[in-house]
Design an enzyme around this catalytic site. Structure first.
Site, PDB file in Angstrom:
ATOM      1  N   PRO A  66      -2.082  26.392  -0.777  1.00 60.14           N
ATOM      2  CA  PRO A  66      -2.101  25.050  -1.786  1.00 60.14           C
ATOM      3  C   PRO A  66      -0.725  24.598  -2.030  1.00 60.14           C
ATOM      4  CG  PRO A  66      -3.935  26.626  -2.112  1.00 60.14           C
ATOM      5  CD  PRO A  66      -3.023  27.410  -1.221  1.00 60.14           C
ATOM      6  N   ASP A 116      -7.084  19.639   8.806  1.00 60.25           N
ATOM      7  CA  ASP A 116      -6.508  19.777   7.588  1.00 60.25           C
ATOM      8  C   ASP A 116      -7.142  20.853   6.523  1.00 60.25           C
ATOM      9  OD1 ASP A 116      -4.681  19.764   5.324  1.00 60.25           O
ATOM     10  OD2 ASP A 116      -5.610  17.927   4.512  1.00 60.25           O
ATOM     11  N   TYR A 143       7.041  -9.246  17.237  1.00 59.76           N
ATOM     12  CA  TYR A 143       7.033  -8.249  16.302  1.00 59.76           C
ATOM     13  C   TYR A 143       6.954  -6.801  17.087  1.00 59.76           C
ATOM     14  CZ  TYR A 143       6.631 -11.238  12.408  1.00 59.76           C
ATOM     15  OH  TYR A 143       7.044 -12.120  11.132  1.00 59.76           O
ATOM     16  N   SER A 158      10.715 -10.444   8.210  1.00 59.55           N
ATOM     17  CA  SER A 158      10.088  -9.844   9.292  1.00 59.55           C
ATOM     18  C   SER A 158      10.068  -8.361   9.643  1.00 59.55           C
ATOM     19  CB  SER A 158      10.565 -10.544  10.587  1.00 59.55           C
ATOM     20  OG  SER A 158      12.133 -10.349  10.412  1.00 59.55           O
ATOM     21  N   LEU A 176      10.633  -6.206   6.868  1.00 62.37           N
ATOM     22  CA  LEU A 176       9.741  -5.679   5.827  1.00 62.37           C
ATOM     23  C   LEU A 176       8.310  -5.731   6.296  1.00 62.37           C
ATOM     24  CD1 LEU A 176      11.227  -7.403   2.476  1.00 62.37           C
ATOM     25  CD2 LEU A 176      11.803  -5.144   3.724  1.00 62.37           C
ATOM     26  N   ARG A 177       7.852  -6.602   6.901  1.00 55.54           N
ATOM     27  CA  ARG A 177       6.362  -6.705   7.512  1.00 55.54           C
ATOM     28  C   ARG A 177       6.276  -5.272   8.230  1.00 55.54           C
ATOM     29  NH1 ARG A 177       7.249 -12.611   8.331  1.00 55.54           N
ATOM     30  NH2 ARG A 177       6.063 -13.295   6.575  1.00 55.54           N
TER      31      ARG A 177
END
Length: 567
Positions: free
Chosen positions: A63, A166, A418, A446, A448-449
């Site tokens: 853990p 996991d 994009y 653009s 950052l998107r």
């Protein structure tokens, strides 16, 4: 619905899937329809890519070693590339089965000697001298069986390619048995171990990430840390590190300080995973997004103009706001019982365009490190530069029609889409994963998107509509299962510099007053149909397809019609 809410549904429905409970990071959400991923280069009929079959990735480690962080980060990257990936957190199945507010029996994590196959001894490390009661064994088998059924259903009925399991997987015998179990179903197994003996990294991980786990809802920070460290210390003597020569495994040591690979049957996709993990670390880091200031030639893409007077004023106010916010967060952590440690260093990334570099100049003069990245230049508008929406519609009606069908992948003549931008930014994404300091990215909207879309696991169709007004800095905060987004308001800015960049093509880039059509992905403004921000600054969920335009206009009607079609 969240698995933490209804244990009966999770236990009885073989195809139940967890939905994100934070409303900001969609890494645990299921796409409602099949579509191309943001950086996906091609598609296949089977849905599987890179000539690779079905792969089960099983985590290994004690853990607080970053197993869940690695699982979620790897899933985010693979899904970004178009690989159909899902994370199966065994802890989620345990919590969903026992129900909210309940814990498993004290002997749940003890193991009987005969349990060495079929996903046995997988969730947490055992106490070797004790054996579980019959009821605990039955409960554990029920939880493991539910997880196993979901993994096989994902492979066989949903064309899944990579399932990330996991769990702790502490014993060599159990790992060998797990690989044999998957091999019976024609699934290749790859183990990823996260090993760490640096207590500073472990304690930081516990305090910043693990105490936000659903296991510690309602606990104080100090009590949660104390309980988690005690539970972890009791299990250390019984853990077996990976050294099985017949198994495929990758061992990460001390947050990426060293990496060991045992390659038996690696294919292309496995090597791609190794390359990604070479750039990944498990240390906590905050990422900030800020727009570049306004320039003297806002309507020109080619001129690369300097900042205007308003742009210089914005750069100073934005920088001062961020510096103040980081210090306030540090003081708040200390008041809540955290250690009085200094702030992490802040690194600033900009593109090579003049106005992004000049926006970072104030921070550079304060002694912060600024780096330029040529790949972070804004989306190229091509022939549509300086053209109004009316003129684009008149001169390129066929291109407008194509764009309305797919605004993410469509490109205007001599322009970028994009998708082109996302492919261009892949080296930046790997650098972003490697960066260990807090990071401020100053770029065009653009860019950052796309980067926000990666960190928050957005669908490709949502990325063109994400909005970043200049009066907000977006902070991405890593948590146990999800990244969380928070807005930092920049005060006293002139209203005319807040909306989206005027040099954007008006059709693919809506104004800043538009709410993102996907829960938690955008930065909605307060309006009649937009929820007000919460007191803690976190982004509230929004109803898909709801728009709150600042003023009605020609472009607004187009956006409203498109949003209504998507509802």
């Amino acid at each position: 619905m969240d698995t933490l809410l209804t244990a009966e549904v999770a236990a009885n429905s073989p195809r139940f899937r967890r939905k994100s409970s934070t409303f900001v990071d969609a890494i645990h959400d299921l796409p409602e329809r099949s579509e191309m991923a943001p950086a996906q280069l091609y598609s296949t009929e089977s849905g599987r890519l890179f000539h690779s079959g079905k792969i089960a990735i099983a985590t290994v480690g004690l853990p607080a070693r970053g197993k869940t962080h690695i699982s979620v980060a790897l899933a985010r990257y693979l899904r970004w590339l178009g690989v159909k990936t899902r994370v199966f957190h065994l802890g989620d199945y345990r919590r969903a089965t026992v129900g909210p507010g309940h814990d498993v029996p004290d002997d749940y994590f003890f193991v009987n000697g005969e349990e060495t196959s079929d996903f046995a001894d997988c969730e947490l490390v055992i106490e070797a001298l004790d054996e579980a009661s019959a009821s605990s064994v039955l409960l554990r088998q029920k939880i493991l069986r539910k997880c196993r059924e979901d993994i096989y259903h994902f492979f066989n009925n949903e064309n899944g390619q990579i399932a990330i399991y996991d769990a702790v997987n502490p014993l060599g015998a159990g790992r060998r048995s797990l690989a044999k179990e998957f091999a019976k179903h024609e699934v290749q197994t790859l183990f990823i171990e996260s090993a760490c003996d640096d207590m500073r990294i472990i304690e930081e991980n516990v305090r910043s990430v693990k105490i936000s786990s659903p296991d510690y809802v309602g606990w104080t920070s100090d009590d949660a840390v104390k309980h988690y460290l005690a539970r972890m210390s009791a299990k250390i003597p019984h853990f077996e590190t990976m050294n099985e020569p017949e198994l495929n495994y990758i061992k990460m040591i001390n947050a990426g300080e060293r990496l060991t690979v045992n390659n038996c049957t690696f294919g292309y996709l496995s090597h791609r995973i190794v390359f990604y993990l070479l750039n990944l670390h498990i240390k906590s880091r905050h990422t900030y997004f800020a727009r570049a200031g306004t320039s003297n030639e806002n309507d020109s893409y080619k001129k690369d103009a300097s900042l205007s007077e308003q742009g210089i004023e914005y750069a100073q106010k934005m920088s001062e706001t961020l510096i103040k916010h980081r210090e306030e967060e540090r003081q708040d952590l200390i008041e809540r019982g955290g250690p009085p440690i200094p702030l992490k260093p802040l690194t600033i990334w900009t593109s090579t365009r003049r106005r992004t570099m000049e926006t970072a100049q104030y921070l550079h003069e304060k002694g912060y490190r600024v780096r330029q990245r040529s790949q972070m230049s804004q989306l190229n508008p091509g022939v549509c530069e300086k053209m109004s929406e009316r003129r684009i519609r008149a001169e390129y009606p066929e291109e407008v029609e194509k764009h309305e069908i797919d605004p993410y992948h469509h490109r205007y003549p001599r322009a970028e889409s994009y998708h082109d931008l996302a492919v261009r930014l892949e080296p930046i994404i790997l650098e972003l994963e490697r960066e260990q300091n807090d990071l401020l990215i100053i770029a065009h909207e653009s860019v950052l998107r796309v980067l926000y879309g990666y960190l928050m696991a957005c669908n490709a169709t949502d990325i063109p509509t994400l909005s970043f007004p200049r009066n907000e800095i977006i902070e991405i905060i890593p948590a146990s299962y999800n990244n969380q987004a928070k807005r930092i308001y920049v005060p006293d800015l002139p209203p005319d510099i807040i909306p989206a960049s005027p040099e954007d093509i008006k059709i693919p880039v809506p104004p800043s007053g538009v709410v993102s059509p996907f829960n938690g992905l955008g930065t909605p403004r307060v309006g009649a149909q937009s929820p007000a921000p919460k007191e803690d600054g976190t982004i509230s969920p929004t109803k898909p397809g709801v728009l709150t335009p600042k003023e009605p206009g020609e472009g607004t009607q187009l956006l409203v019609e498109r949003a209504l079609r998507n509802t």
